[in-house]
Write an enzyme that holds these catalytic residues in place. Sequence first.
Site, PDB file in Angstrom:
ATOM      1  CB  CYS A 206     -78.681  73.879  -0.394  1.00 15.72           C
ATOM      2  SG  CYS A 206     -77.905  74.830  -1.716  1.00 15.72           S
TER       3      CYS A 206
ATOM      4  CG  HIS B  44     -72.725  74.162 -11.712  1.00  8.23           C
ATOM      5  ND1 HIS B  44     -71.568  73.925 -11.024  1.00  8.23           N
ATOM      6  CD2 HIS B  44     -72.461  75.209 -12.526  1.00  8.23           C
ATOM      7  CE1 HIS B  44     -70.639  74.792 -11.406  1.00  8.23           C
ATOM      8  NE2 HIS B  44     -71.173  75.590 -12.314  1.00  8.23           N
TER       9      HIS B  44
ATOM     10  CG  HIS C 226     -66.207  74.072  -8.658  1.00  4.60           C
ATOM     11  ND1 HIS C 226     -66.810  75.118  -7.986  1.00  4.60           N
ATOM     12  CD2 HIS C 226     -67.203  73.197  -8.940  1.00  4.60           C
ATOM     13  CE1 HIS C 226     -68.111  74.866  -7.862  1.00  4.60           C
ATOM     14  NE2 HIS C 226     -68.362  73.695  -8.439  1.00  4.60           N
TER      15      HIS C 226
ATOM     16  CD  GLU D  61     -67.333  76.940  -3.060  1.00  3.13           C
ATOM     17  OE1 GLU D  61     -68.323  76.246  -3.363  1.00  3.13           O
ATOM     18  OE2 GLU D  61     -66.748  76.846  -1.971  1.00  3.13           O
TER      19      GLU D  61
ATOM     20  CB  CYS E  39     -72.243  74.296   3.102  1.00  2.00           C
ATOM     21  SG  CYS E  39     -73.062  73.311   1.866  1.00  2.00           S
TER      22      CYS E  39
ATOM     23  CB  SER F 160     -73.618  69.709  -9.833  1.00  2.00           C
ATOM     24  OG  SER F 160     -73.879  69.533  -8.463  1.00  2.00           O
ATOM     25  CB  SER F 161     -68.537  70.345  -6.830  1.00  2.00           C
ATOM     26  OG  SER F 161     -67.765  69.776  -5.819  1.00  2.00           O
TER      27      SER F 161
HETATM   28 FE1  SF4 Z   1     -75.814  75.334  -1.232  1.00  2.00          FE
HETATM   29 FE2  SF4 Z   1     -73.835  74.855   0.401  1.00  2.00          FE
HETATM   30 FE3  SF4 Z   1     -73.314  75.757  -2.045  1.00  2.00          FE
HETATM   31 FE4  SF4 Z   1     -74.434  77.365  -0.259  1.00  2.00          FE
HETATM   32  S1  SF4 Z   1     -72.406  76.501  -0.125  1.00  2.00           S
HETATM   33  S2  SF4 Z   1     -75.058  77.089  -2.401  1.00  2.00           S
HETATM   34  S3  SF4 Z   1     -75.710  75.970   0.937  1.00  2.00           S
HETATM   35  S4  SF4 Z   1     -74.244  73.785  -1.531  1.00  2.00           S
END
Ligand code: SF4
Length: 326
Positions: free
Chosen positions: A19, A48, A132, A134, A203, A231-232
Amino acid sequence: MPSAKPALSVLLCAPRGFCAGVDRAIQIVELALQRYGAPVYVRHEIVHNKYVVESLKTKGAVFVEELDEIPETAQPVIFSAHGVPKSVPEAARYRSLFYLDATCPLVSKVHKEADVQFRRGREVVLIGHTGHPEVVGTMGQLPPGAVSLVETVEDARTFTPRDAQNLAWITQTTLSVDDTRDIVAVLQSRFPAIQPPHKDDICYATTNRQEAVKAVAHRVEAMIVVGAPNSSNSQRLREVAEREGCRRAVLLQRAGDIDWADFEGIATLGITAGASAPEVLVEEIIDSFATRFTVSVEEVRTAEETISFAVPRELRATAAARSAAE
Ligand code: SF4
């Protein structure tokens, strides 16, 4: 003479793989190596994917989990695409480390939303997966206790807010679109005043890859998701395939991980790749199947993607010089 190998029709999901956020993060490491030389320190796996990490290591990237593993240095430190708690750049500034932030702009958008809702006096409900990076990064944008994590429909049913009239929900960017809809429905029915995000937090890349899997999963006997177990978005793709009725949906990192017993007797196979998996690994897997099957490949495209993100200011001249040389 007829081929002795059985025929295999491969349906290749599109969009799949990298992405814009992953592409930018990898570019940041490569451009930093080009501009500042090795070593370049990277906090956490930049994305990841072991293959990506190993290939950046060979170019001079040094991966660490925490800043205290980095010696005093003038070399850059890069934060991964998943984002970091506010305490991380603070600690880097305290140590006078020069850092470049590879947080995906779509993750930064969620960070800003959390901040805005908090300033409006709302308790923030984050839908996401415990632990995670994030989620750790998003929760770390606000003081401890300001964000409540909800992971499942059951959590949404039992969650007790401080003030039901003053709530907002946000999400991790890489969740299952369908699961999240169910969780949000429970929150909204229990707390009608809860505020939604300004724009969907899941996203475009996560949504598009899941849609492509839905278009293919019911047409194939097995589905391979190329991606890493941590990797989620890759894990979600495997779940989506199963939920759409594909009985054999497996997550694989490399062709070497294929368990051939899983694919015995199949005539149709779907393949996709998580947002952090490079296309070369998809090709490697197709090549591997071609040693045992007579493979025909059809791409099933459900969306076009044209999004790209600029690299940080410090690297733009190097990026421009690199594209001019290509
Ligand atoms: Fe990729 Fe979406 Fe993660 Fe951004 S938020 S790194 S576009 S998967």
